[in-house]
Design a protein around this motif. Structure first.
Motif, PDB file in Angstrom:
ATOM      1  N   ALA A 126      34.449  46.280  36.520  1.00 11.14           N
ATOM      2  CA  ALA A 126      35.014  47.438  35.826  1.00 11.14           C
ATOM      3  C   ALA A 126      35.148  47.153  34.343  1.00 11.14           C
ATOM      4  N   PHE A 168      33.646  43.800  42.878  1.00 10.61           N
ATOM      5  CA  PHE A 168      34.105  44.822  41.933  1.00 10.61           C
ATOM      6  C   PHE A 168      33.709  44.426  40.512  1.00 10.61           C
ATOM      7  N   GLN A 216      40.093  56.509  47.589  1.00  9.47           N
ATOM      8  CA  GLN A 216      38.776  57.052  47.276  1.00  9.47           C
ATOM      9  C   GLN A 216      38.355  57.994  48.393  1.00  9.47           C
ATOM     10  N   ASP A 244      34.090  42.474  49.448  1.00  5.27           N
ATOM     11  CA  ASP A 244      33.921  43.506  48.431  1.00  5.27           C
ATOM     12  C   ASP A 244      33.763  42.874  47.055  1.00  5.27           C
ATOM     13  N   PHE A 298      39.595  38.745  41.866  1.00  9.52           N
ATOM     14  CA  PHE A 298      39.969  40.138  41.578  1.00  9.52           C
ATOM     15  C   PHE A 298      40.991  40.159  40.463  1.00  9.52           C
ATOM     16  N   ARG A 314      31.486  49.269  42.574  1.00  6.21           N
ATOM     17  CA  ARG A 314      31.932  48.489  43.728  1.00  6.21           C
ATOM     18  C   ARG A 314      30.860  48.444  44.798  1.00  6.21           C
ATOM     19  N   ASN A 349      35.427  40.918  40.104  1.00  2.00           N
ATOM     20  CA  ASN A 349      36.306  40.744  41.252  1.00  2.00           C
ATOM     21  C   ASN A 349      35.548  40.552  42.560  1.00  2.00           C
ATOM     22  N   ASP A 384      33.633  51.891  36.584  1.00  2.00           N
ATOM     23  CA  ASP A 384      34.010  51.094  37.752  1.00  2.00           C
ATOM     24  C   ASP A 384      32.845  51.102  38.738  1.00  2.00           C
ATOM     25  N   ASP A 414      39.642  35.689  49.488  1.00  2.00           N
ATOM     26  CA  ASP A 414      38.961  36.297  48.338  1.00  2.00           C
ATOM     27  C   ASP A 414      38.699  35.239  47.298  1.00  2.00           C
ATOM     28  N   SER A 452      30.712  47.062  48.993  1.00  2.00           N
ATOM     29  CA  SER A 452      31.472  46.532  50.126  1.00  2.00           C
ATOM     30  C   SER A 452      30.498  46.252  51.269  1.00  2.00           C
ATOM     31  N   GLN A 468      36.883  40.677  46.846  1.00  2.00           N
ATOM     32  CA  GLN A 468      38.014  40.900  47.751  1.00  2.00           C
ATOM     33  C   GLN A 468      37.560  40.711  49.191  1.00  2.00           C
TER      34      GLN A 468
END
Length: 280
Positions: free
Chosen positions: A131, A129, A220, A127, A82, A142, A113, A140, A79, A144, A115
């Motif tokens: 937020a 991110f 989620q 991924d 994050f 995201r 972020n 938030d 990564d 992926s 990941q």
């Protein structure tokens, strides 16, 4: 403790289910002849094959054709970014506040972020991110990107993209951490379909004593038109504004028979993740 027991049980079940053979990719139409060839192989082996179930005729005992995939331990992708900002902010606030004084209420924090996830021989995901956290309300977003080895035996790569955007509410936000409830919209972009539906999530970040470590967990769910459950849990270590994260992620996807081939396509992926992040 009930939350942690439920999360651990769900992860354990997901890993066990991941040993089943793959037959049909989420959101990807079954190729003509694939079922016949598989049925022939199964008859040669003395096994009874599962038939695809047309949409609208699903019964409780009807066989559901699915691809269930999970990784071994493997080496996670690296990564780049994050954070679990609220916990690190609260920790900094305690260090700055005079002894005996209440730590100041957290100002809005922006998190950026990235990941990386490994799903073993199946593939992996990257991924992104972003937020914003206030004392109670936040946002938030995201994305992926998932790359998977094709399930038809070819050298092709199947690509899935998951997007979601949530408003967040933090009923618990103290110097010890933060618990969020989230609601918004999510989309899944598969090889032969695009799904858009409501999305709900809950996440927790909590400091472990005076140490630089935090516990983190998130789940989620998208109930329709497709089915999506995304769970992860792990630890984060804080190095000032920077933190490193690691843990385990399990992702379940099902198109609920929405494609015109009348087959329910489902996938289960599981494996380690690593992360690195910043907050400001």
């Amino acid at each position: 403790m009930g939350f942690w027991k439920t999360l651990c049980a769900a992860l354990a079940v997901a890993v066990l289910l991941g040993s089943a053979p793959a037959e049909a990719r989420f959101g990807k139409r079954s190729k003509p002849g694939t079922s016949d060839a598989k049925d022939s192989d199964d008859r040669d082996d003395g096994k009874q094959a599962h038939r695809a179930t047309p949409v609208g005729r699903l019964a409780s005992d009807a066989p559901v054709r699915s691809s269930v995939r999970a990784s071994g331990v493997g080496v996670g992708w690296f990564d780049v970014l994050f954070i679990s900002g609220p916990a690190s902010y609260h920790r900094r606030a305690r260090e700055v506040a005079p002894r005996g004084a209440r730590a100041p209420r957290p100002a809005p924090l922006v998190h950026l972020n990235v990941q990386g996830d490994s799903f073993g021989d199946t593939g992996g995901a990257l991924d992104l991110f972003m937020a914003l956290d206030g004392q109670r309300w936040g946002m938030d977003a995201r994305v992926s990107g998932i790359a998977l080895s094709a399930d038809d035996g070819s050298d092709d790569t199947d690509r899935l993209t998951l997007l979601d955007a949530h408003l967040t509410l933090s009923p618990w936000s103290t110097e010890r951490g933060r618990f969020r409830l989230e609601a918004g919209i999510a989309s899944a972009h598969a090889p032969d379909a695009i799904f858009v539906g409501p999305s709900f999530a809950a996440s927790l970040e909590a400091c472990i004593g005076p140490s630089p470590f935090d516990i983190e967990a998130r789940i989620q769910a998208v109930p329709f038109p497709h089915r999506q459950v995304d769970m992860q849990a792990g630890l984060a270590v804080h190095l000032g504004a920077l933190n490193l994260r690691g843990g385990w992620r399990t992702l379940y996807l099902s198109d609920a028979g929405q494609l015109d081939d009348g087959v329910v396509h489902a996938d289960l992926f599981s494996g380690p993740y690593l992360g690195l992040g910043l907050s400001f």
